[in-house]
Enzyme design. Structure first.
Site, PDB file in Angstrom:
ATOM      1  N   ASP A  76      15.678  19.974  27.877  1.00 14.04           N
ATOM      2  CA  ASP A  76      16.757  18.966  27.911  1.00 14.04           C
ATOM      3  C   ASP A  76      16.344  17.748  27.098  1.00 14.04           C
ATOM      4  O   ASP A  76      15.158  17.517  26.848  1.00 14.04           O
ATOM      5  CB  ASP A  76      17.112  18.571  29.348  1.00 14.04           C
ATOM      6  CG  ASP A  76      15.981  17.841  30.083  1.00 14.04           C
ATOM      7  OD1 ASP A  76      14.798  18.216  29.888  1.00 14.04           O
ATOM      8  OD2 ASP A  76      16.268  16.900  30.838  1.00 14.04           O
ATOM      9  N   ASP A 107      10.711  15.007  21.586  1.00  8.71           N
ATOM     10  CA  ASP A 107      10.806  14.989  23.057  1.00  8.71           C
ATOM     11  C   ASP A 107      11.886  15.965  23.496  1.00  8.71           C
ATOM     12  O   ASP A 107      13.015  15.577  23.684  1.00  8.71           O
ATOM     13  CB  ASP A 107      11.100  13.547  23.482  1.00  8.71           C
ATOM     14  CG  ASP A 107      11.025  13.318  24.978  1.00  8.71           C
ATOM     15  OD1 ASP A 107      10.656  14.248  25.704  1.00  8.71           O
ATOM     16  OD2 ASP A 107      11.356  12.205  25.423  1.00  8.71           O
ATOM     17  N   GLU A 141      14.061  17.440  32.956  1.00  9.68           N
ATOM     18  CA  GLU A 141      12.976  16.443  32.957  1.00  9.68           C
ATOM     19  C   GLU A 141      13.521  15.045  32.732  1.00  9.68           C
ATOM     20  O   GLU A 141      13.077  14.075  33.361  1.00  9.68           O
ATOM     21  CB  GLU A 141      11.944  16.780  31.867  1.00  9.68           C
ATOM     22  CG  GLU A 141      10.630  16.025  32.008  1.00  9.68           C
ATOM     23  CD  GLU A 141      10.630  14.662  31.332  1.00  9.68           C
ATOM     24  OE1 GLU A 141       9.718  13.881  31.618  1.00  9.68           O
ATOM     25  OE2 GLU A 141      11.545  14.361  30.533  1.00  9.68           O
ATOM     26  N   GLU A 142      14.492  14.929  31.844  1.00  8.63           N
ATOM     27  CA  GLU A 142      14.992  13.593  31.480  1.00  8.63           C
ATOM     28  C   GLU A 142      15.852  12.973  32.587  1.00  8.63           C
ATOM     29  O   GLU A 142      16.285  11.832  32.470  1.00  8.63           O
ATOM     30  CB  GLU A 142      15.772  13.649  30.160  1.00  8.63           C
ATOM     31  CG  GLU A 142      14.956  14.094  28.953  1.00  8.63           C
ATOM     32  CD  GLU A 142      13.914  13.081  28.486  1.00  8.63           C
ATOM     33  OE1 GLU A 142      13.737  12.050  29.156  1.00  8.63           O
ATOM     34  OE2 GLU A 142      13.255  13.344  27.468  1.00  8.63           O
ATOM     35  N   HIS A 417      13.888   8.968  22.495  1.00  5.68           N
ATOM     36  CA  HIS A 417      14.971   8.324  23.268  1.00  5.68           C
ATOM     37  C   HIS A 417      15.819   7.377  22.409  1.00  5.68           C
ATOM     38  O   HIS A 417      16.740   6.765  22.931  1.00  5.68           O
ATOM     39  CB  HIS A 417      14.447   7.545  24.481  1.00  5.68           C
ATOM     40  CG  HIS A 417      13.826   8.430  25.531  1.00  5.68           C
ATOM     41  ND1 HIS A 417      13.692   8.049  26.839  1.00  5.68           N
ATOM     42  CD2 HIS A 417      13.327   9.694  25.466  1.00  5.68           C
ATOM     43  CE1 HIS A 417      13.114   9.031  27.525  1.00  5.68           C
ATOM     44  NE2 HIS A 417      12.881  10.039  26.704  1.00  5.68           N
TER      45      HIS A 417
HETATM   46  N1  BES Z   1       8.006  12.734  27.077  1.00  6.44           N
HETATM   47  C1  BES Z   1       8.442  11.724  27.962  1.00  6.44           C
HETATM   48  C2  BES Z   1       7.335  11.102  28.764  1.00  6.44           C
HETATM   49  C3  BES Z   1       6.353  10.296  27.974  1.00  6.44           C
HETATM   50  C4  BES Z   1       6.739   9.493  26.930  1.00  6.44           C
HETATM   51  C5  BES Z   1       5.037  10.342  28.312  1.00  6.44           C
HETATM   52  C6  BES Z   1       5.812   8.765  26.234  1.00  6.44           C
HETATM   53  C7  BES Z   1       4.108   9.610  27.613  1.00  6.44           C
HETATM   54  C8  BES Z   1       4.506   8.819  26.564  1.00  6.44           C
HETATM   55  C9  BES Z   1       9.472  12.268  28.934  1.00  6.44           C
HETATM   56  O1  BES Z   1      10.375  13.150  28.335  1.00  6.44           O
HETATM   57  C10 BES Z   1      10.287  11.109  29.455  1.00  6.44           C
HETATM   58  O2  BES Z   1      10.945  10.470  28.689  1.00  6.44           O
HETATM   59  N2  BES Z   1      10.240  10.863  30.744  1.00  6.44           N
HETATM   60  C11 BES Z   1      11.072   9.904  31.372  1.00  6.44           C
HETATM   61  C12 BES Z   1      11.106  10.269  32.817  1.00  6.44           C
HETATM   62  C13 BES Z   1      12.198   9.638  33.606  1.00  6.44           C
HETATM   63  C14 BES Z   1      13.557   9.803  33.006  1.00  6.44           C
HETATM   64  C15 BES Z   1      12.150  10.165  35.022  1.00  6.44           C
HETATM   65  C16 BES Z   1      10.544   8.495  31.183  1.00  6.44           C
HETATM   66  O3  BES Z   1       9.340   8.277  31.075  1.00  6.44           O
HETATM   67  O4  BES Z   1      11.366   7.571  31.113  1.00  6.44           O
HETATM   68 ZN    ZN Z   2      11.883  11.866  27.280  1.00 10.17          ZN
END
Ligand code: BES
Ligand code: ZN
Length: 443
Positions: A76, A107, A141-142, A417
């Site tokens: 996703d 991502d 995940e997002e 993002h």
């Molecule tokens: N890939 C990211 C997490 C991430 C980004 C880890 C940069 C380390 C460095 C993941 O897809 C993400 O964006 N996670 C969200 C989780 C949330 C929506 C619960 C985040 O970190 O905002």
């Molecule tokens: Zn992300």
């Protein structure tokens, strides 16, 4: 063309935005594509339905006496908005200067598709994978992985493994293999302030009622002290202090303020006093207002006192803060500081635990050897924590009892993002090498 790149371009065309109900069929189409691909390369596929988006899983033939490795990824993606800031369409992958521009390129499609390609090449060469593989790619995940933890709990036995490996984090710099041994957690909430029962003429009634916009601004301003510390009672109680070795290791990465200022485009950096810029992002908790609003936002002026105002908050957490405890502390803070004349409503959102592991453990060292073999000997492997969150990582530990190795391929300017997200073709190639080296090292 780089072998396997065509498959990456194909999956990038699915607008698999998990948060938007309109894209539900596209999310499913991406999952179906993965299942067919798993089958085509000789793995045994499974598609698991959930109350939300499906989970795609693939296994090789498991043999006794081998390590069982779970590779996790997510198919996703975040919404592509604002669309008009993309130089080329958000869901039409376009290669410019060696980088693939598309929502999801970094991502996380580019990263998990590199693992898939590595596995495909090994099998196509007539070799066996050196481990028992569980390849799990989820579609939520997002949005905080709401259905994956219950899935782990319900399928503990079938998902039993020795460790999890994920490429969904960053590299400190192009070409520098980076091992991430910690992630921040997250806790989200929406705050609504209800004022008059209808929008009011601000001339007729202004002065005699609290304006919800004024109230939300005052409330928002209570979250931080002037020195950047968070002003919520008890917020730092459970924060585990940084260890000396990590402060030193991060200092060894050099001065990063200029680069971060450049990457963000902010006029100046600003953060909690007493911590370096990296410490602020990787190892200190934060309070962010992700959205705020109320009243007239259109052209010109409109003399109105709106009936309500809102803000969306998220808190990044570090070991050993717990999202439930933090949300309760935040609620108490908001109730205490809410101005008179409005009614406060709090809508809790998703959350995820922070994570940290020992990078000097046997598994951590194996991961670092794999990174060294994918990225070459020019640079030592960087040991870092990161500010982003992958909520399921701590759940792997709690439910399956295993550590997670984070071997990310995202570059600092990948624009995850954001508009013009991109992933270098060379990172995809490095990821294919990384997959092979990793499975070898873990075996
Ligand atoms: N890939 C990211 C997490 C991430 C980004 C880890 C940069 C380390 C460095 C993941 O897809 C993400 O964006 N996670 C969200 C989780 C949330 C929506 C619960 C985040 O970190 O905002
Ligand atoms: Zn992300």
């Amino acid at each position: 063309m780089t072998p396997g790149l065509d498959d990456l371009l194909t999956v990038l065309r699915f607008p698999s935005v998990s948060t938007d109900p309109k894209h539900k069929p596209d999310v499913r189409a991406n999952a179906d594509w993965l299942v067919n691909k798993f089958r085509a390369i000789g793995l045994k596929p499974e598609l698991h339905e959930t109350p939300g988006h499906p989970i795609a899983i693939a296994r090789n033939e498991h043999k006794p006496g081998r390590r069982t490795v779970m590779i996790y990824g997510h198919y996703d993606v975040q919404p592509a908005d604002p669309l008009n800031e993309w130089k080329t369409p958000a869901f039409e992958p376009t290669i410019r200067d060696g980088r693939i521009y598309c929502r999801g390129s970094t991502d996380n499609k580019g990263q998990h598709m590199a693992h898939l390609r590595g596995i495909e090449e090994t099998l196509a060469a007539g070799e066996e994978l050196p481990v028992n593989l569980i390849f799990l790619i989820e579609g939520e995940e997002e949005i905080g992985s709401p259905n994956l933890k219950p899935f782990l709990e319900a399928h503990r036995e079938e998902l039993k493994c020795d460790l999890v490996a994920i490429s969904d984090t960053g590299m400190v710099k192009e070409g520098v293999g980076t091992f991430t041994y910690g992630l921040r957690g997250i806790a989200c909430m929406e705050v609504r302030l209800h004022g008059p029962s209808i929008d009011l003429h601000s001339g007729i009634f202004g002065g005699a009622v609290m304006n919800p916009n004024t109230a939300i601004a005052r409330l928002a301003a209570t979250l931080h002290h002037d020195d950047g510390r968070i002003a919520i009672d008890g917020f730092y109680d459970d924060v585990q202090p940084l260890q000396d070795w990590e402060r030193k290791a991060w200092q060894g990465l050099g001065e990063t303020n200029h680069e971060t200022q450049h990457l963000t485009g902010a006029p100046a950096l600003w953060g909690e006093t007493g911590f370096s810029e990296l410490e602020q992002r990787w190892a200190r908790p934060t309070a962010e207002i992700n959205g705020i609003g109320g009243g007239w936002q259109g052209a010109g002026s409109k003399t109105v006192i709106p009936r309500e105002a809102m803000m969306k908050l998220s808190f990044r957490l570090v070991p050993h803060q717990h999202p439930d405890k933090i949300l309760a502390q935040v609620e108490a803070h908001l109730r205490k500081h809410c101005p008179p004349g409005v009614r406060l409503e709090i809508i809790p959102g998703h959350s995820g635990m922070p994570y940290v592991m020992d990078p000097h453990s046997t598994l951590g060292q194996a991961a670092q050897r794999a990174l060294a073999s994918a990225f070459g000997p020019e640079h030592p492997i960087a040991l870092i924590r990161e500010g982003g969150s992958i909520p399921i990582v701590q759940a792997f530990k709690d439910v399956l009892g295993v550590e997670t190795l984070l071997l990310g391929l995202a570059l600092p300017d990948c624009q995850a993002h954001a508009p013009n997200e991109n992933f270098p073709v060379s990172s995809f190639e490095a990821g294919v090498k990384l997959n092979k080296a990793l499975l070898r090292e873990l075996a």
